[in-house]
Design an enzyme around this catalytic site. Structure first.
Site, short mmCIF file in Angstrom:
data_model
loop_
_atom_site.label_atom_id
_atom_site.label_comp_id
_atom_site.label_asym_id
_atom_site.label_seq_id
_atom_site.Cartn_x
_atom_site.Cartn_y
_atom_site.Cartn_z
N GLU A 40 -1.45 -9.02 -0.70
CA GLU A 40 -2.89 -9.15 -0.40
C GLU A 40 -3.72 -9.04 -1.68
OE1 GLU A 40 -2.55 -6.07 2.73
OE2 GLU A 40 -3.69 -7.46 3.96
N ALA A 95 0.87 -1.18 0.00
CA ALA A 95 0.00 0.00 0.00
C ALA A 95 0.90 1.23 0.00
CB ALA A 95 -0.87 -0.01 1.25
N GLY A 119 0.22 -4.94 0.98
CA GLY A 119 -0.98 -4.84 0.16
C GLY A 119 -0.79 -5.47 -1.21
N GLU A 143 3.80 -5.66 7.44
CA GLU A 143 3.07 -4.58 8.09
C GLU A 143 3.46 -4.37 9.55
OE1 GLU A 143 1.88 -6.55 5.83
OE2 GLU A 143 0.44 -5.54 4.54
C1 3H9 Z 1 0.51 -2.18 3.60
O1 3H9 Z 1 0.66 -2.66 2.52
C2 3H9 Z 1 -0.82 -2.09 4.30
C3 3H9 Z 1 -1.83 -3.07 3.80
O2 3H9 Z 1 -1.74 -4.29 4.49
C4 3H9 Z 1 -3.23 -2.62 4.04
C5 3H9 Z 1 -3.67 -1.36 3.40
C6 3H9 Z 1 -5.13 -1.11 3.60
N1 3H9 Z 1 4.70 3.27 -0.24
O3 3H9 Z 1 13.26 1.11 -0.38
P1 3H9 Z 1 13.57 1.76 -1.66
C7 3H9 Z 1 9.48 4.48 -1.64
S1 3H9 Z 1 1.79 -1.49 4.44
C8 3H9 Z 1 5.21 4.45 -0.62
O4 3H9 Z 1 14.74 2.64 -1.73
P2 3H9 Z 1 14.27 -0.78 -2.81
C9 3H9 Z 1 10.70 4.73 -0.78
O5 3H9 Z 1 10.41 5.63 0.26
C10 3H9 Z 1 3.14 -1.53 3.28
N2 3H9 Z 1 6.50 4.63 -0.96
O6 3H9 Z 1 13.67 0.68 -2.86
C11 3H9 Z 1 11.66 5.29 -1.80
O7 3H9 Z 1 11.29 6.64 -2.04
P3 3H9 Z 1 12.42 7.75 -2.27
C12 3H9 Z 1 3.78 -2.84 3.25
C13 3H9 Z 1 7.29 3.56 -0.88
O8 3H9 Z 1 14.25 -1.28 -4.17
C14 3H9 Z 1 11.33 4.50 -3.07
O9 3H9 Z 1 9.99 4.02 -2.88
N3 3H9 Z 1 4.95 -2.78 2.44
C15 3H9 Z 1 6.82 2.31 -0.47
O10 3H9 Z 1 15.55 -0.78 -2.04
C16 3H9 Z 1 12.25 3.32 -3.29
O11 3H9 Z 1 12.27 2.54 -2.11
C17 3H9 Z 1 6.16 -2.51 2.97
O12 3H9 Z 1 6.32 -2.31 4.14
C18 3H9 Z 1 5.46 2.17 -0.17
N4 3H9 Z 1 4.93 0.99 0.19
O13 3H9 Z 1 13.25 -1.64 -1.93
C19 3H9 Z 1 7.31 -2.48 1.99
N5 3H9 Z 1 7.86 1.43 -0.48
O14 3H9 Z 1 13.17 7.29 -3.47
C20 3H9 Z 1 8.06 -1.19 2.09
C21 3H9 Z 1 8.94 2.12 -0.89
O15 3H9 Z 1 11.67 9.00 -2.45
N6 3H9 Z 1 9.03 -1.05 1.06
N7 3H9 Z 1 8.61 3.41 -1.12
O16 3H9 Z 1 13.26 7.71 -1.02
C22 3H9 Z 1 10.18 -1.79 1.01
O17 3H9 Z 1 10.41 -2.66 1.82
C23 3H9 Z 1 11.16 -1.47 -0.06
O18 3H9 Z 1 10.92 -0.16 -0.52
C24 3H9 Z 1 11.07 -2.42 -1.30
C25 3H9 Z 1 11.97 -1.87 -2.42
C26 3H9 Z 1 11.58 -3.81 -0.87
C27 3H9 Z 1 9.66 -2.52 -1.81
#
Ligand code: 3H9
Length: 707
Positions: free
Chosen positions: A116, A74, A113, A136
């Site tokens: 999901e 998400a 998400g 999450e």
């Molecule tokens: C959820 O899903 C809730 C649901 O259950 C229910 C909803 C109703 N959103 O990490 P990076 C940005 S909770 C917005 O350097 P990588 C990040 O800030 C979510 N932005 O890349 C960065 O921005 P900037 C559950 C996001 O390749 C850019 O993207 N998911 C999000 O090293 C690049 O990120 C997580 O907790 C996001 N979800 O790693 C996963 N994710 O360039 C969270 C990233 O401006 N994300 N950004 O600084 C990660 O673990 C890593 O970003 C990922 C990629 C592995 C995906």
């Protein structure tokens, strides 16, 4: 709806494309780096599914991600704001109720998400090397779009707990075993998705819904065991307990009600300060390296790293560099110490093998081909970056820098791992001060995530950029610091340690202080940490600072006494605590209380009682007050840089977001009022930081300075 051609590509929006290929529709998400499911993406996906339903030629659909991955989750930027429609649960429900089969084809990363969304599709595949997870809890939440319910239906209670509670992604092979996916794809993700969809059509399988699977069997033992485990490991975090509640609900309630319960728990967590703290921590981990001064600056090339000094620190740095793939040349003063350093590195790598971070073959390869331990500085001539990790003495460091200046090739970066000495002064003995930078690692250097990049008055921008690139390759959280005694972290540490010592002098026991700080969420209190580091460290630091000490300052004379008694901490079996075994937690000792009581009496102090709350407030206020000075003096570029240092180097509880975030959440005016009250007793220690006063006067926050 009729289409004229057999093949049509139509972009629904910039974010989601709709492409028909025969009777199969490919719906691809294309939203920036991680395909986050923002409101615009959800809305476009909704339209795509509607269109697919009405598309008479289309018989099956594939949902996939364009670019590097399926979906990273998400959109975290929307958290804390009112939910925008269509919400993710609504969208996933819309997908699941579709009467024509929809296949999720995942590659790269499928998290939160994103996974999901896939679980709402009727069939799922993942390509080799896909990471699938529900992280999450690491954001203070639970999977709030059906994850707790659908995973439990597919995998059962125990496996759902094991999968969701740690928040760690699994491989596609594990996901297959858990029943989260139907197969591992071959070829390109797109072709694998289309092949699967065609097979589904050929077999006339139709839509298959996880929500229609039978209610999973209750597993009281697994649920009880999980709650007991969390009681010991959750350190005050709420989200993991809510995950257990949601998984348990899956076994009690019909799907419709259970998913409503999951949503209720999710929305409750969304309102908590823990969620806000953890989301702050998520973003700052990425923002710390985004510095205006580095924009457009290319780092220098690095392939060989030199390390001078093979003690614990030097060997740890060498280990970190080897693990990151660099060639390493380590210099020690003679053969026997060089061999000892090699043994330490070997031990570090063996531990990495044990933790599953490295294969045995790679360990042997690193030792035999990538590491050179030598005794002459000339061996460093090919290194692009050298880090000295010798004894903390300005004279010794200057000598090393003068030698490095002679042997290092032009363009090489010269770095020091000092934890408090003046890096400007070290740079001044070289003919190339612009190439000098501080790289302050934290022990053990191959494990701890923090790296302070200490930028001097003359460090060139591309040298700073190189330091950040190096930190990134090592998997560190690199934080820019200016030059001052202790840089960001140790300078602030001196103050909150000072607050703890003042409270002990005034009547709190070190054990009570430690307990209160652990209850705040730190893994250890300051006195247990002192025992771990060794009481000689504090003693030598006090000795070093004695000449410049303000007479109004208070020092822990009892700690000097413990030092002279040989109570050096864990390594001596006794310090503040008594240890039966090194590495285990120690037992409080009355003798220490008696020593402290004597010190109080000698100073004419009558002990008073402290509550945990007061201990926590004084400790934190001292931290925040000094942090405000560090920001004001531009030692830290922004408040978030301070938060990163305390989170990744000093055990600050992540769910509280860091001291500056915590201070904002408490309200700065209350904090300032406390400091002003304590300043009446001890003006020297508690004088309020000018920045804190300014922010309170302007009714502003630290976060307003994060940019
Ligand atoms: C959820 O899903 C809730 C649901 O259950 C229910 C909803 C109703 N959103 O990490 P990076 C940005 S909770 C917005 O350097 P990588 C990040 O800030 C979510 N932005 O890349 C960065 O921005 P900037 C559950 C996001 O390749 C850019 O993207 N998911 C999000 O090293 C690049 O990120 C997580 O907790 C996001 N979800 O790693 C996963 N994710 O360039 C969270 C990233 O401006 N994300 N950004 O600084 C990660 O673990 C890593 O970003 C990922 C990629 C592995 C995906």
């Amino acid at each position: 709806m009729e289409f004229n051609s057999n093949y049509e590509q139509k972009i629904m929006t910039d974010l989601v494309s709709y492409e028909r290929n025969g009777s199969i529709v490919v719906i691809a998400i294309e939203n920036g780096a991680v395909n986050a499911l923002s409101q615009e993406v959800r809305s476009a996906l909704w339209q795509a599914v509607e269109r697919f339903d009405q598309d008479d030629v289309a018989r099956a659909a594939v949902i996939m991600g364009a670019g590097r991955m399926f979906v990273g989750g998400a959109d975290i930027k929307e958290f804390g704001k009112p939910p925008l429609e269509p919400t993710l649960p609504e969208l996933i429900n819309r997908i699941e109720v579709s009467t024509k089969p929809i296949v999720a084809a995942m590659h790269g990363v499928s998290l939160g998400g994103g996974l999901e969304l896939a679980l709402g599709c009727h069939y799922r595949l993942a390509m080799p090397s896909t990471k699938l997870g529900l992280p999450e809890v690491t954001l203070g939440l639970l999977p709030g779009a059906g994850g707790t319910q659908r995973v439990t239906r597919l995998a059962g209670v125990e496996k759902a707990l094991d999968f969701i509670l740690p928040g760690t992604p699994v491989t596609e092979a594990t996901a297959l075993t858990l029943g989260l996916i139907d197969r591992i794809g071959e070829g390109s993700v797109r072709s694998a998705g289309i092949t699967f969809a065609n097979e589904v059509l050929s077999a006339d399988k139709g839509a298959r819904r996880v929500s229609e699977l039978p209610k999973p069997a209750p597993d009281r033992d697994a649920v009880a065991a999980a709650r007991t485990r969390l009681g010991k490991t959750a350190h005050g975090q709420i989200a993991p307990f809510f995950v257990v509640d949601a998984i348990e609900a899956a076994t009690r309630l019909p799907f419709k009600d259970a998913i409503a319960e999951e949503r209720r728990l999710f929305l409750e967590l969304m309102q908590t300060p823990q969620r806000a703290g953890l989301v702050h921590a998520f973003f700052l981990e990425r923002k710390v390296s985004q510095l205006r001064e580095l924009s457009g600056i290319a780092p220098r090339n690095l392939s060989t790293i030199g390390v001078v000094g093979g003690g614990t620190m030097g060997a740890g740095i060498a280990t970190a560099a080897l693990l990151a793939g660099y060639d390493v040349c380590l210099i020690e003063r003679d053969e026997s110490v060089a061999t000892a350093a090699q043994r330490t590195i070997d031990g570090n790598l063996a531990a990495a093998v044990k933790r599953g971070k490295l294969s045995e073959v790679d360990r042997e390869n690193l030792l035999s081909r990538k590491l050179l331990c030598a005794t002459n500085y000339g061996a460093l001539s090919e290194a692009n970056l050298v880090i000295e990790a010798v004894y903390e003495s300005m004279d010794v460091k200057k000598e090393v820098f003068a030698r490095l200046d002679e042997v290092m090739k032009p363009g090489a970066v010269l770095a020091t791992n000092t934890s408090y000495l003046d890096v400007n002064e070290m740079a001044s003995v070289t003919s190339r001060p612009g190439d000098v930078v501080g790289l302050h690692f934290f022990s053990p250097a191959h494990v701890m995530r923090l790296l302070e990049v200490v930028v001097t008055d003359s460090t060139l921008p591309d040298v700073t950029a190189t330091a950040f690139a190096f930190g990134k390759k090592l998997g560190k959280v690199s934080v820019r610091s200016g030059v001052c005694d202790g840089f960001i972290g140790n300078r602030i540490l001196t103050r909150f340690r000072g607050a703890a010592d003042r409270m002990v002098l005034a009547g709190a026991s070190p054990y009570q202080v430690d307990r209160a700080i652990v209850n705040f969420g730190f893994p250890m209190g300051p006195y247990a940490v002192a025992d771990l580091a060794g009481l000689d460290i504090g003693f030598l630091t006090r000795k070093r600072k004695a000449a410049d000490r303000d007479p109004r300052d208070i020092i822990p004379v009892w700690a000097d006494e413990l030092y002279h008694m040989g109570r050096l901490g864990q390594k001596a079996g006794r310090g503040y605590y008594i240890y039966q075994e090194r590495g285990r937690s120690g037992e409080p000792d009355d003798e220490v209380n008696e020593i402290i009581a004597r010190c109080r009496a000698a100073k004419g102090v009558v002990a008073r009682n402290f509550g945990d709350d007061e201990i926590q407030r004084q400790y934190m206020a001292a931290m925040v007050n000094e942090a405000a000075r560090v920001v004001d003096e531009k030692i830290a570029a922004r408040p978030l840089d301070v938060d990163a240092v305390l989170l990744f180097g000093y055990g600050f509880p992540r769910h509280r977001g860091g001291p500056m975030h915590w201070a904002d959440s408490q309200g700065l005016s209350g904090l300032l009022a406390d400091i002003q009250t304590w300043a009446k007793e001890d003006e020297f220690f508690w004088s309020p930081a000018p920045l804190l006063e300014r922010l309170v006067a302007e009714n502003s926050t630290f976060s307003s300075l994060n940019g």
